[in-house]
Each structure stands twice: as C-alpha cells, then as structure tokens.
Design an enzyme around this catalytic site. Structure first.
Site, PDB file in Angstrom:
ATOM      1  CG  HIS A   1      40.640 -32.224  33.648  1.00 58.74           C
ATOM      2  ND1 HIS A   1      41.220 -31.963  32.556  1.00 58.74           N
ATOM      3  CD2 HIS A   1      41.628 -32.465  34.421  1.00 58.74           C
ATOM      4  CE1 HIS A   1      42.691 -32.290  32.641  1.00 58.74           C
ATOM      5  NE2 HIS A   1      42.768 -32.509  33.897  1.00 58.74           N
ATOM      6  CD  GLU A   2      40.965 -34.279  38.201  1.00 53.83           C
ATOM      7  OE1 GLU A   2      41.577 -35.240  37.912  1.00 53.83           O
ATOM      8  OE2 GLU A   2      41.400 -33.057  37.939  1.00 53.83           O
TER       9      GLU A   2
ATOM     10  CG  HIS B   1      43.007 -37.596  34.217  1.00 53.16           C
ATOM     11  ND1 HIS B   1      43.707 -37.592  32.986  1.00 53.16           N
ATOM     12  CD2 HIS B   1      43.375 -36.145  34.873  1.00 53.16           C
ATOM     13  CE1 HIS B   1      44.538 -36.255  33.328  1.00 53.16           C
ATOM     14  NE2 HIS B   1      44.091 -35.569  34.224  1.00 53.16           N
TER      15      HIS B   1
ATOM     16  CG  HIS C   1      43.186 -46.153  34.658  1.00 54.09           C
ATOM     17  ND1 HIS C   1      42.615 -46.621  36.086  1.00 54.09           N
ATOM     18  CD2 HIS C   1      44.284 -46.907  34.649  1.00 54.09           C
ATOM     19  CE1 HIS C   1      43.279 -47.423  36.513  1.00 54.09           C
ATOM     20  NE2 HIS C   1      44.496 -47.852  35.679  1.00 54.09           N
TER      21      HIS C   1
END
Length: 234
Positions: free
Chosen positions: A104-105, A108, A112
């Site tokens: 999940h991280e 991100h 980005h």
C-alpha cells in the site's frame, strides 16, 4: 444564540457522538483485522521490506529507499525524502497483512512517480489543512466572544472546512493506493490469489479509518454550521 434545546441540551452533540463511534469502530476493526492476518504467513516468505523493494524495482523506481521505523502500523511514505518507512510489525514480517501494508505504501510511491492528480491536490492542501484543524474552531470562538462577530465566525467556519476538504480528498488517494498494491503483489508473485484476498481485507479495514475520519470531520463541520452559521448571517 445557538440552539441548545430543552434544559440547555445541545442536540448537535449527537453528531460528535456519531463521529466518535465511527472512529472507535474503525480503529478496532483495523487492529483486529491486522492481528488476525498477521499470523498468516505468505507462501513466498517475503517480508514487508522485501515486498516494498520488489514492487519499486519492478516499477523501475530506484530513487526511493525502504527504511524501518519503530511503532505499530506507523507505516508511511515520505515524498519529501523519498523514503518508505515500515513499522516493527511490517518491516520484517512475512505475513499477508504486512505484505499488504508495505505494498500500500508503495502504491503511494507509484502515485507520486506518476504525478497522480488527487495525490498532488492532497499534498497542496496539507498547509491549509493544518491551519484549518488548529485555528478554525478558535477563530469561531473568538468571533463569538467579540460580540458574535459575523465575519470572524464565517472565516472560522471556512478555515475549518479546509481541514474537512483534506479528509475528503484523502479518500480516493488511499483507495487507489490499495488498488495498486493488490495488483502488484499478485502480478509479481508475492502472494497467491487466496493470500491476495486476505491482504485485501486488511487494506479495506485500513481504508475504513480514512472513511471514518472524513465522516467525523464532515459531522463536526455540520455541527459548527448549525451552532454558529446563523450568527454569521444575522
């Protein structure tokens, strides 16, 4: 004067109560779900850190580091320093829960890297959201103390609304990161189909915390409008 009801009972407290119950339920749900699947080891045997490294490598992203951070579920991606920080319960764990959170991280990170518009909007709103959460209500109260100053009350409500907007914009960002994560961990062979479903349950529980936070913020804004909005129009 804001409406207080019979015996000075403020019916808008129900809005605060609803928000509090939602937040507590979301916290309980994410902790219980994570604890359940933290005991389910993935067949690949990959840790959260290895999962993050694999996803970043497969996505062609080499300028983002993966680091360990103390705490429980304190995982996050810091775009300013280009580092994914994974918590004690995720970094070295081989569970399907840890794999889901680590992925999940990385979702991100990919957002980005691809200039995902909602993420850019959320990042732009951070300063305003911080101001709104800290100063919105004090400005409203100052307006009330200064003889129900309608301009200050209205400014306070709008400033607080910026914090609410941040919570709302956060939702598509988090949902999209989870969607990317689940695609990656199955596509890169980090989990099988059954394990993917278990990781998905962890991420859905985590997503509910953001839903609860947004709902609580909206209810709080509604309460402020009900209590003080009429004053600002008088």
């Amino acid at each position: 004067m804001p409406y207080m009801g019979i015996g000075f009972f403020d019916p808008t407290y129900f809005l605060v109560l609803i928000g509090a119950v939602l937040s507590m339920w979301a916290s309980f749900r994410v902790n219980s779900t994570y604890s359940k699947y933290a005991n389910v080891r993935s067949t690949s045997g990959m840790t959260g850190a290895q999962t993050a490294e694999a996803i970043l490598r497969n996505k062609g992203i080499y300028d983002v580091r993966v680091e360990h951070i103390h705490g429980n579920l304190t995982d996050h991606y810091d775009p300013s320093k280009k580092v994914v920080r994974l918590s004690d319960s995720v970094y070295g764990s081989t569970s399907v829960a840890a794999i889901g959170v680590a992925a999940h991280e990385c979702g991100h990170v990919v957002q980005h890297h691809e200039n995902y518009s909602p993420l850019k909007l959320r990042s732009a709103l951070v300063p305003a959201a911080n101001i709104g959460s800290k100063l919105g209500i004090p400005i409203i109260l100052l307006g009330v103390l200064l003889g129900s100053n309608p301009m200050l009350i209205k400014i306070g409500i709008w400033v607080f609304a910026l914090a609410v907007l941040f919570q709302i914009v956060t939702l598509p960002v988090e949902f999209d990161a989870s969607k990317r994560a689940l695609v990656c961990i199955e596509q890169y062979g980090i989990v099988n189909q059954e394990e993917r479903a278990k990781s998905a349950k962890v991420l859905r529980a985590a997503a509910f915390t953001y839903v609860a936070a947004a709902a609580s913020a909206i209810l709080q804004l509604l309460r402020l409008v009900m209590l003080f909005g009429r004053r600002s129009d008088d």
